[in-house]
Enzyme design. Structure first.
Site, mmCIF file in Angstrom:
data_model
loop_
_atom_site.group_PDB
_atom_site.id
_atom_site.type_symbol
_atom_site.label_atom_id
_atom_site.label_comp_id
_atom_site.label_asym_id
_atom_site.label_seq_id
_atom_site.Cartn_x
_atom_site.Cartn_y
_atom_site.Cartn_z
ATOM 1 N N GLU A 1 2.433 5.902 20.569
ATOM 2 C CA GLU A 1 2.869 6.464 21.849
ATOM 3 C C GLU A 1 1.705 7.110 22.612
ATOM 4 O O GLU A 1 1.808 8.251 23.079
ATOM 5 C CB GLU A 1 3.997 7.475 21.633
ATOM 6 N N GLU B 1 10.854 2.337 16.929
ATOM 7 C CA GLU B 1 11.556 3.511 16.417
ATOM 8 C C GLU B 1 12.878 3.660 17.150
ATOM 9 O O GLU B 1 12.933 3.563 18.372
ATOM 10 C CB GLU B 1 10.739 4.800 16.624
#
Length: 490
Positions: A124, A271
């Protein structure tokens, strides 16, 4: 959905249609394995949990040798990872990228080794909270790693990708529907270049999607829209009805990809999950509800309105609770596991997506510290020091269950103090000096747990824990690791 069958017989052929979808988890299903814990489960125990539950994919956050050794020879597909703090070096020097691939991919890439499928370049890295720290280094690092894989002759089967938060795309404020999705304005050009590079190399776009965060960040968010069981008022997107935020979020990405000419680029959900403590919405009942809906959809290959009836590769987040994770995003960060810190399941979960009331197979051979707790000394006099000592304990141990809306919220001062003292005592492996707190605490063999609040006893780690898994397993792990170390010298 493909299924994993445990046995074969002539009679099975007659029942194959009825049984194919109930025998095992969706082949697209993987797990995130994080290790930010004070007392992590031994890697061999974690891999055994994966195997016992039929999980054939795992996503890591590094290339820890112990984890890689435990995964060797299992056939479990692995996504290894490069931490964000390494991106700058790999972006600046293609030679360093080549060396990284040699040490962390080729080292394990042999018959009987680790089945590496992806390399996650960063984690991220474009989060707005990072204030652009990795904006200029992520794409060059991705290029150098994929090129190193290609040059090593393994780029056709091992792909580099960048797990991105869903905040890299959005719909305009005046048209909040999935079909209007575009990449975030400040990184639109960069995202376009990355997408083209991924497409050129037949690599997937990896995104992390968290419906829980929609609730956490917005008290007015409709609760049912976070789940899959059809209780929410649909969002109408030009006649296409969205009944849950996961589908809407996913299809916003599909629209953003389409807008830059690659609407068919494969998408991996790196995720997705639901925490069970640390917030009023983070509870086991909601996690059970969320996973039941998600797993049913995965099993049926339902897809989304923009990509109906399609296989979607998904990694649940996560496998085990991590009591040492940063709580900067929220106290729930330490409670994402579908298993507790000790590898025990938290709630019913049918990975086959058939809605059966079944529990995951727990970790085996887990050894605990002695049955001892640390609690407030009932004869303590100087309670003026209590606040400072509780703060000290919670600085070095996990006290997030004490927060508002959490499992241990609502106890009295003595209960809060005892919880904090015990958490610290367990982190310190029950050392005598870890249960004093200036005379405010005493060890006890009486469990202070309540009906809703569990005062944990930590697990053994290190050599003692490994020994508990059996000499045979330890010997096999050592043999594999020795082979890997020899290969590292090649």
């Amino acid at each position: 959905m493909a299924a994993r069958l445990a046995a074969a017989s002539a009679a099975l052929a007659l029942a194959l249609v009825g049984m194919c979808c109930a025998a095992g988890p969706a082949t697209a299903l993987g797990m995130n394995w994080g290790t930010q814990a004070t007392h992590p489960l031994p890697p061999k125990a974690v891999v055994q949990v994966l195997q016992d539950n039929g999980i054939k994919k795992v996503k890591l956050f590094d290339t820890d040798p112990a984890a890689m050794s435990a995964l060797a020879g299992t056939g479990i597909e692995v996504m290894v990872a490069i931490p964000n703090n390494m991106l700058a070096d790999l972006a600046d020097d293609a030679g360093k990228a080549k060396d990284w691939v040699k040490r962390n991919v080729r080292r394990y890439d042999f018959d009987g080794g680790v089945t590496i499928k992806y390399v996650a370049v960063g984690n991220e890295p474009f989060l707005e909270s990072y204030n652009g720290s990795f904006i200029n280094v992520t794409f060059p690092a991705l290029e150098n790693i994929q090129n190193a894989l290609n040059n090593a002759g393994i780029g056709d089967r091992i792909k580099a990708t960048v797990p991105l938060n869903a905040d890299v795309y959005n719909s305009p404020k005046n048209n909040q529907v999935p079909s209007a999705g575009r990449f975030r304005a400040d990184i639109a050009g960069l995202m376009t270049d990355m997408v083209k590079f991924l497409a050129k190399n037949n690599a997937p776009f990896t995104v992390n999607i968290y419906p829980f965060l929609s609730l956490y960040l917005n008290d007015n968010f409709p609760l049912d829209y976070a789940f899959f069981d059809g209780g929410a008022t649909p969002v109408n997107d030009n006649g296409v009805l969205y009944t849950n935020v996961f589908d809407a979020n996913f299809d916003t990405l599909v629209a953003a990809l389409k807008a830059v000419g690659h609407g068919d680029l494969p998408i991996v959900v790196g995720e997705v999950g639901w925490p069970t403590d640390g917030d009023k919405h983070a509870k086991a009942s909601y996690a059970e509800r969320f996973y039941a809906g998600l797993l049913k959809r995965l099993a049926a290959n339902t897809g989304t309105p923009a990509r109906p009836n399609q296989y979607t590769e998904v990694y649940l987040f996560g496998l085990v609770d991590e009591d040492a994770k940063s709580v900067a995003p929220g106290s729930f960060e330490r409670h994402w596991g579908v298993l507790r810190y000790d590898g025990q399941p938290k709630f019913a979960m049918d990975l086959a997506g058939q809605g059966r009331n079944t529990m995951l197979v727990p970790a085996k051979g887990v050894k605990y510290l002695p049955r001892a707790w640390c609690a407030l000394n009932p004869n303590a006099k100087d309670l003026g020091k209590l606040g400072a000592n509780i703060d000290y304990a919670c600085t070095f141990a996990d006290c997030t269950p004490l927060g508002y809306g959490s499992t241990c919220n609502g106890m009295d001062v003595a209960g809060n103090a005892s919880y904090a003292f015990n958490a610290y005592y367990q982190v310190q492996n029950q050392k005598d000096e870890a249960c004093d707190f200036q005379g405010l605490a005493l060890p006890t063999e009486t469990d202070p747990s309540t009906a809703t609040c569990n005062f944990t006893i930590q697990i053994q780690t290190g050599a003692a824990a490994m020994a508990s898994l059996g000499a045979r397993s330890a010997g096999a792990a050592a043999l594999v690791l020795a082979l890997l170390q020899l290969l590292a010298m090649w």
